[in-house]
Design a protein around this motif. Structure first.
Motif, PDB file in Angstrom:
ATOM      1  N   PHE A 147       0.660  -1.075   0.215  1.00 24.22           N
ATOM      2  CA  PHE A 147       0.266   0.060   0.120  1.00 24.22           C
ATOM      3  C   PHE A 147       0.739   2.025   0.174  1.00 24.22           C
ATOM      4  CE2 PHE A 147      -2.452  -3.091   1.796  1.00 24.22           C
ATOM      5  CZ  PHE A 147      -3.794  -3.581   0.939  1.00 24.22           C
ATOM      6  N   ALA A 148       1.699   1.637  -0.324  1.00 28.55           N
ATOM      7  CA  ALA A 148       2.940   2.070   0.496  1.00 28.55           C
ATOM      8  C   ALA A 148       3.610   2.256  -1.280  1.00 28.55           C
ATOM      9  CB  ALA A 148       4.399   2.159   0.938  1.00 28.55           C
ATOM     10  N   HIS A 149       3.465   1.359  -2.387  1.00 33.31           N
ATOM     11  CA  HIS A 149       3.694   1.031  -3.950  1.00 33.31           C
ATOM     12  C   HIS A 149       3.857   2.416  -4.204  1.00 33.31           C
ATOM     13  CE1 HIS A 149       4.932  -0.208  -7.956  1.00 33.31           C
ATOM     14  NE2 HIS A 149       3.748   0.035  -8.360  1.00 33.31           N
ATOM     15  N   PRO A 150       4.456   3.467  -4.974  1.00 28.44           N
ATOM     16  CA  PRO A 150       5.794   2.808  -5.287  1.00 28.44           C
ATOM     17  C   PRO A 150       7.477   3.192  -4.008  1.00 28.44           C
ATOM     18  CG  PRO A 150       5.914   4.493  -6.439  1.00 28.44           C
ATOM     19  CD  PRO A 150       4.544   4.304  -6.116  1.00 28.44           C
ATOM     20  N   TYR A 151       6.921   3.215  -2.967  1.00 31.57           N
ATOM     21  CA  TYR A 151       7.837   4.258  -2.527  1.00 31.57           C
ATOM     22  C   TYR A 151       8.110   3.838  -0.625  1.00 31.57           C
ATOM     23  CZ  TYR A 151       6.066   8.263  -4.933  1.00 31.57           C
ATOM     24  OH  TYR A 151       6.168   9.159  -5.885  1.00 31.57           O
ATOM     25  N   ALA A 152       7.653   2.144  -1.131  1.00 29.82           N
ATOM     26  CA  ALA A 152       7.598   0.936  -0.244  1.00 29.82           C
ATOM     27  C   ALA A 152       9.338   1.239   0.103  1.00 29.82           C
ATOM     28  CB  ALA A 152       7.510  -0.357  -0.211  1.00 29.82           C
ATOM     29  N   ASP A 153       9.786   1.603   1.707  1.00 31.42           N
ATOM     30  CA  ASP A 153      11.257   1.330   2.013  1.00 31.42           C
ATOM     31  C   ASP A 153      11.840  -0.812   2.371  1.00 31.42           C
ATOM     32  OD1 ASP A 153      10.393   1.043   4.279  1.00 31.42           O
ATOM     33  OD2 ASP A 153      11.546   2.130   4.812  1.00 31.42           O
ATOM     34  N   THR A 154      10.950  -1.486   1.557  1.00 35.76           N
ATOM     35  CA  THR A 154      12.040  -2.587   0.874  1.00 35.76           C
ATOM     36  C   THR A 154      12.995  -2.819   0.387  1.00 35.76           C
ATOM     37  OG1 THR A 154      10.532  -3.391  -0.422  1.00 35.76           O
ATOM     38  CG2 THR A 154       9.241  -3.636   1.250  1.00 35.76           C
ATOM     39  N   ARG A 155      13.856  -3.905   1.164  1.00 40.35           N
ATOM     40  CA  ARG A 155      15.490  -4.183   0.594  1.00 40.35           C
ATOM     41  C   ARG A 155      15.647  -4.485  -0.141  1.00 40.35           C
ATOM     42  NH1 ARG A 155      20.588  -5.696   4.646  1.00 40.35           N
ATOM     43  NH2 ARG A 155      21.360  -4.876   3.118  1.00 40.35           N
ATOM     44  N   HIS A 156      14.153  -6.100  -0.365  1.00 41.31           N
ATOM     45  CA  HIS A 156      14.510  -7.432  -1.662  1.00 41.31           C
ATOM     46  C   HIS A 156      12.240  -7.512  -1.986  1.00 41.31           C
ATOM     47  CE1 HIS A 156      18.314  -7.780  -0.386  1.00 41.31           C
ATOM     48  NE2 HIS A 156      17.641  -8.472   0.551  1.00 41.31           N
ATOM     49  N   LEU A 157      11.955  -6.681  -2.056  1.00 41.01           N
ATOM     50  CA  LEU A 157      10.931  -7.508  -1.747  1.00 41.01           C
ATOM     51  C   LEU A 157       9.851  -6.241  -3.027  1.00 41.01           C
ATOM     52  CD1 LEU A 157       7.545  -8.859  -1.603  1.00 41.01           C
ATOM     53  CD2 LEU A 157       6.967  -6.896   0.170  1.00 41.01           C
ATOM     54  N   ASN A 158       9.739  -6.302  -4.192  1.00 39.49           N
ATOM     55  CA  ASN A 158       9.129  -5.767  -5.119  1.00 39.49           C
ATOM     56  C   ASN A 158       7.990  -5.173  -4.688  1.00 39.49           C
ATOM     57  OD1 ASN A 158      11.862  -4.506  -6.649  1.00 39.49           O
ATOM     58  ND2 ASN A 158      11.955  -7.301  -7.377  1.00 39.49           N
ATOM     59  N   THR A 159       7.668  -3.911  -4.394  1.00 38.20           N
ATOM     60  CA  THR A 159       5.211  -4.256  -4.533  1.00 38.20           C
ATOM     61  C   THR A 159       5.354  -3.694  -5.393  1.00 38.20           C
ATOM     62  OG1 THR A 159       5.954  -1.328  -4.095  1.00 38.20           O
ATOM     63  CG2 THR A 159       6.427  -3.043  -2.677  1.00 38.20           C
ATOM     64  N   THR A 160       3.964  -3.701  -5.432  1.00 42.43           N
ATOM     65  CA  THR A 160       2.977  -3.863  -6.926  1.00 42.43           C
ATOM     66  C   THR A 160       2.227  -2.894  -6.168  1.00 42.43           C
ATOM     67  OG1 THR A 160       2.254  -4.735  -8.809  1.00 42.43           O
ATOM     68  CG2 THR A 160       2.178  -5.540  -6.597  1.00 42.43           C
ATOM     69  N   ALA A 161       0.672  -2.528  -7.303  1.00 44.75           N
ATOM     70  CA  ALA A 161      -0.187  -1.890  -6.777  1.00 44.75           C
ATOM     71  C   ALA A 161      -1.294  -3.021  -6.139  1.00 44.75           C
ATOM     72  CB  ALA A 161      -0.929  -0.844  -7.836  1.00 44.75           C
ATOM     73  N   MET A 162      -2.290  -2.761  -4.915  1.00 48.41           N
ATOM     74  CA  MET A 162      -3.164  -3.630  -4.723  1.00 48.41           C
ATOM     75  C   MET A 162      -5.155  -2.969  -4.875  1.00 48.41           C
ATOM     76  SD  MET A 162      -1.896  -6.231  -3.412  1.00 48.41           S
ATOM     77  CE  MET A 162      -3.018  -7.498  -2.040  1.00 48.41           C
ATOM     78  N   GLN A 163      -5.614  -3.531  -4.691  1.00 48.46           N
ATOM     79  CA  GLN A 163      -6.685  -2.851  -4.597  1.00 48.46           C
ATOM     80  C   GLN A 163      -6.862  -1.530  -3.897  1.00 48.46           C
ATOM     81  OE1 GLN A 163      -6.463  -5.958  -2.684  1.00 48.46           O
ATOM     82  NE2 GLN A 163      -7.641  -6.319  -1.554  1.00 48.46           N
ATOM     83  N   LEU A 164      -6.234  -1.252  -3.299  1.00 50.38           N
ATOM     84  CA  LEU A 164      -5.726   0.247  -3.188  1.00 50.38           C
ATOM     85  C   LEU A 164      -4.639   0.937  -3.219  1.00 50.38           C
ATOM     86  CD1 LEU A 164      -8.213  -0.212   0.731  1.00 50.38           C
ATOM     87  CD2 LEU A 164      -8.886   0.714  -1.862  1.00 50.38           C
ATOM     88  N   ASP A 165      -4.767   1.678  -4.596  1.00 56.07           N
ATOM     89  CA  ASP A 165      -4.042   2.066  -4.875  1.00 56.07           C
ATOM     90  C   ASP A 165      -3.544   3.675  -5.028  1.00 56.07           C
ATOM     91  OD1 ASP A 165      -2.367   2.904  -6.731  1.00 56.07           O
ATOM     92  OD2 ASP A 165      -2.965   2.341  -8.230  1.00 56.07           O
TER      93      ASP A 165
END
Length: 313
Positions: A147-165
């Motif tokens: 839900f922070a896509h595309p600004y999530a501060d993960t190290r390895h997990l590539n985020t993508t949009a969910m049903q609440l974009d």
């Protein structure tokens, strides 16, 4: 010090968990992979395996105390790889095992998660007469990071949009959106797994992890407070249960396990599955690991999303 073997350890969630384990600087970590390794990780031993060869898996997990599986379920036809891994763990006397869960409650109805239910049944059958393998189903709900896509501060997990974009100010919700859901940061999941390895007691069979209990309506309300009005499609629970999806858009799931040519179709199936899981309450995972690790402090959804989105264009 224990020996932790991670199957499918080059995947995104697995890498997050491995980082958390390595940060403790006290355990040996071995990664099983089908691939040739071109980028070694300090502190990790890699073993190339053939998951259809049980004898090689027996050799690979020998002397392991804990085996964590991140085998991609929908890429493991008939669950051959994971069943062989479990059989190998039992044969050599591995103490603890975590199957490839890392998501919703059991019986979620998400089409690509069917193998998770079958593996749970397999583990139950193995322990039917007496406990031969201690295991837990790590279930964190949905990753808050998406839900922070595309600004999530993960190290390895590539985020993508969910049903609440949040990025595009649009949403999809079922009825009034009051279905409960748990959102957990991937780094909180990883930290819990690292703590679980050191946990002295017996692992619970169901290992729920409640990062931030909420509802989709509450997250949508927060999104509109932070980002302005969302264009929201509302679908009925009855339609979702009957496999009917009438929305003006579908979030595209950009996951490395999904080939580009299948992305559109699989994204729609996953959306249907996640919405159905919400209707069935399968996103509202339990809190076994919260109770066993009461000193661990989880990041709240509102706290995290405010920090991410305030001031963003």
């Amino acid at each position: 010090m224990v020996k932790v073997v991670v199957a499918g350890g080059t995947g995104e969630v697995a890498r997050e968990v491995i980082d958390a384990i390595l940060a403790k600087n006290k355990h040996d970590v071995v990664v099983l992979t089908r691939k040739d390794i071109t980028e070694p990780i300090t502190g990790v031993t890699f073993i190339k395996v053939d998951y259809t060869d049980k004898a090689s898996l027996v050799k690979a997990v020998r002397d392991a105390d804990v085996v964590l599986s991140f085998i991609v379920i929908h890429l493991d036809p008939e669950n051959v790889a994971q069943k062989n891994l479990i059989d190998a763990a039992v044969e050599v006397g591995v103490k603890r095992f975590a199957p490839s869960e890392w998501a919703l409650k059991s019986g979620s109805g998400v089409p690509f998660y069917a193998g998770k239910d079958q593996i749970r049944e397999y583990l139950e059958e193995i322990n039917k007469d007496k406990k031969v393998l201690e295991y837990t189903l790590f279930q964190p709900g949905l990753f808050l990071d998406y839900f922070a896509h595309p600004y999530a501060d993960t190290r390895h997990l590539n985020t993508t949009a969910m049903q609440l974009d949040f990025q595009h100010r649009r949403g999809i919700q079922v009825d009034d959106g009051q279905h409960p859901v748990v959102l957990t940061l991937v780094r909180d999941l990883a930290a819990v797994v690292a703590e679980a390895i050191d946990y002295a007691g017996e692992w619970p069979v169901v290992g729920g992890i409640r990062g931030s209990p909420t509802t989709f309506a509450e997250i949508l309300k927060l999104g509109e407070e932070l980002r302005g009005p969302f264009k929201t499609d509302t679908v009925s629970a009855d339609d979702i249960k009957n496999g009917v999806l009438n929305t003006t858009w579908v979030p595209t799931i950009n996951h490395p396990s999904i080939p580009p040519e299948q992305r559109e179709e699989m994204s729609k199936l996953l959306l249907q599955g996640f919405l159905k899981a919400a209707v069935l309450g399968k996103g509202d995972v339990s809190d076994e690991w919260n109770r066993l690790l009461p000193e661990y402090k989880f990041t709240g959804a509102e706290e995290y999303l405010r920090k991410v989105w305030e001031g963003k264009p």
